[in-house]
Enzyme design. Structure first.
Site, PDB file in Angstrom:
ATOM      1  N   ARG A  12       0.838  -1.207   0.000  1.00  0.00           N
ATOM      2  CA  ARG A  12       0.000   0.000   0.000  1.00  0.00           C
ATOM      3  C   ARG A  12       0.879   1.265   0.000  1.00  0.00           C
ATOM      4  O   ARG A  12       0.997   1.948  -1.002  1.00  0.00           O
ATOM      5  CB  ARG A  12      -0.932  -0.023   1.232  1.00  0.00           C
ATOM      6  N   ASP A  13       1.542   1.527   1.090  1.00  0.00           N
ATOM      7  CA  ASP A  13       2.298   2.774   1.228  1.00  0.00           C
ATOM      8  C   ASP A  13       3.470   2.807   0.240  1.00  0.00           C
ATOM      9  O   ASP A  13       3.840   3.857  -0.275  1.00  0.00           O
ATOM     10  CB  ASP A  13       2.804   2.890   2.672  1.00  0.00           C
ATOM     11  N   HIS A 205       5.540   4.361  12.736  1.00  0.00           N
ATOM     12  CA  HIS A 205       5.624   4.380  11.274  1.00  0.00           C
ATOM     13  C   HIS A 205       6.680   5.432  10.918  1.00  0.00           C
ATOM     14  O   HIS A 205       6.397   6.625  10.880  1.00  0.00           O
ATOM     15  CB  HIS A 205       4.258   4.746  10.677  1.00  0.00           C
ATOM     16  N   HIS A 207       9.971   7.134   8.803  1.00  0.00           N
ATOM     17  CA  HIS A 207      10.511   7.369   7.459  1.00  0.00           C
ATOM     18  C   HIS A 207      11.995   7.678   7.574  1.00  0.00           C
ATOM     19  O   HIS A 207      12.440   8.317   8.531  1.00  0.00           O
ATOM     20  CB  HIS A 207       9.766   8.516   6.782  1.00  0.00           C
ATOM     21  N   CYS A 238       9.698   9.201  -2.852  1.00  0.00           N
ATOM     22  CA  CYS A 238       8.985  10.065  -3.796  1.00  0.00           C
ATOM     23  C   CYS A 238       9.396   9.690  -5.217  1.00  0.00           C
ATOM     24  O   CYS A 238      10.577   9.673  -5.547  1.00  0.00           O
ATOM     25  CB  CYS A 238       9.315  11.527  -3.520  1.00  0.00           C
ATOM     26  N   ASN A 247       9.757   5.213   3.428  1.00  0.00           N
ATOM     27  CA  ASN A 247       9.493   4.283   4.524  1.00  0.00           C
ATOM     28  C   ASN A 247      10.754   3.622   5.052  1.00  0.00           C
ATOM     29  O   ASN A 247      11.671   3.295   4.294  1.00  0.00           O
ATOM     30  CB  ASN A 247       8.539   3.196   4.030  1.00  0.00           C
TER      31      ASN A 247
HETATM   32 MG    MG Z   1       4.954   5.796   5.005  1.00  0.00          MG
END
Ligand code: MG
Length: 307
Positions: A12-13, A205, A207, A238, A247
């Site tokens: 997903r992410d 979560h 990054h 990105c 991530n």
């Molecule tokens: Mg993320």
């Protein structure tokens, strides 16, 4: 039971933040490889309005073809009540909702005030809970907002308390653009736990935008957090900024915990193989450090065999 759990977000992410669109079949293969590696929590897709995120427009079809495995939880991101209904119709039993701790980021992301988002999310959580569906609430920009800078802790606490009161089981604190540092992670967690939130209700979560994801994860682990979000290979940078990492890389997290003698329940080699498969899907090199190391070691041993 593993000492920490990896919550894998690459389908997903990761894919949402990649430029290309991956086929449903390839996504299902990636998810099957993650399951094969021992990952038990996988965020597989997002039930946003079809067409809004072309990379994830096959949410319903994807969920239909996923292998049902005991002990494996497939999570679907749901932005609102309509998304929740689609997820439930598709057979999803674990959903994640999201909003930002900072007004400007929330407004830019979902065009609502935090107050409006929170009201909507409380309804989503209530309906999900009535359906017996487990809910995770993501809070973005907890450790910094690209528009507002430092985000007052009180804003995070208010959202955490309301989501938990509504019935969310886990709150994932998001370092959305990698602005956090270990001291800040400790400070936020210390204050959350002092306010009565339990470490087992919290996930991180993180990054790796500025290279701090692992250090922040370790700070969280030392504070008692036991669930960490990761994306194989660090997928999800990105798409328009080559090399920009997003991530936290799952392999980096799992390797580091294993090196410290902390069990994750995940087979690192199989996870790394899944990372290589993910890389083949997105068509460019993924930035995860252990991913790059593992790939290099594998190609060195292959050339040693043929020499
Ligand atoms: Mg993320």
């Amino acid at each position: 039971m593993a000492a920490i759990s990896l919550y894998e977000v690459s389908p997903r992410d990761g894919l949402q933040n990649e430029a290309g669109v991956v086929s449903t079949e390839a996504k299902a293969q990636l998810i099957a490889q993650l399951v094969g590696a021992g990952v038990t929590d996988i965020e597989v897709t997002s039930f946003v309005r079809p067409g809004w995120i072309p990379q994830l427009s096959d949410a319903v079809e994807l969920v239909r073809v996923l292998p049902r495995v005991d002990g494996v939880r497939y999570w679907g991101l749901v932005p609102n009540q309509v998304g929740l209904e689609r997820a439930l119709e598709g057979g999803i039993r674990h959903v994640a909702t999201f909003l930002s701790a900072s007004e400007t980021h929330n407004k830019k992301n979902v065009n609502r005030t935090v107050r409006e988002s929170l009201a909507g999310i409380e309804e989503v959580i209530a309906v999900a809970r009535d359906e017996g569906v487990s809910v995770r609430g993501y809070i973005s920009t907890v450790f910094g907002c690209p528009y507002e800078g430092r985000v007052p802790f009180e804003q995070t606490l208010r959202i955490v308390e309301r989501c938990l009161a509504a019935g969310a089981g886990t709150i994932a604190l998001g370092d959305t653009t990698g602005m956090g540092d270990p001291r800040l992670v400790r400070e936020v967690l210390t204050r959350l736990f002092a306010a009565g939130v339990s470490p087992d209700q919290v996930a991180l979560h993180l990054h790796d935008t500025r290279g701090t994801a692992l250090a922040n994860a370790l700070a969280g682990w030392e504070m008692g957090v036991r669930q960490f979000d990761g994306s194989v290979g660090g997928m999800g940078g990105c798409p328009y900024a080559p090399g920009a990492s997003g991530n936290a890389a799952s392999e980096d997290l799992v390797h580091t915990f294993h090196a410290m003698g902390v069990d994750t329940g995940v087979d690192l080699d199989r996870l790394a193989a899944a990372g290589c498969f993910a890389e083949s899907l997105v068509g460019h090199e993924l930035p995860g450090r252990y991913h790059l190391y593992w790939k290099g070691a594998r190609s060195r041993s292959a050339s040693a065999r043929t020499a």
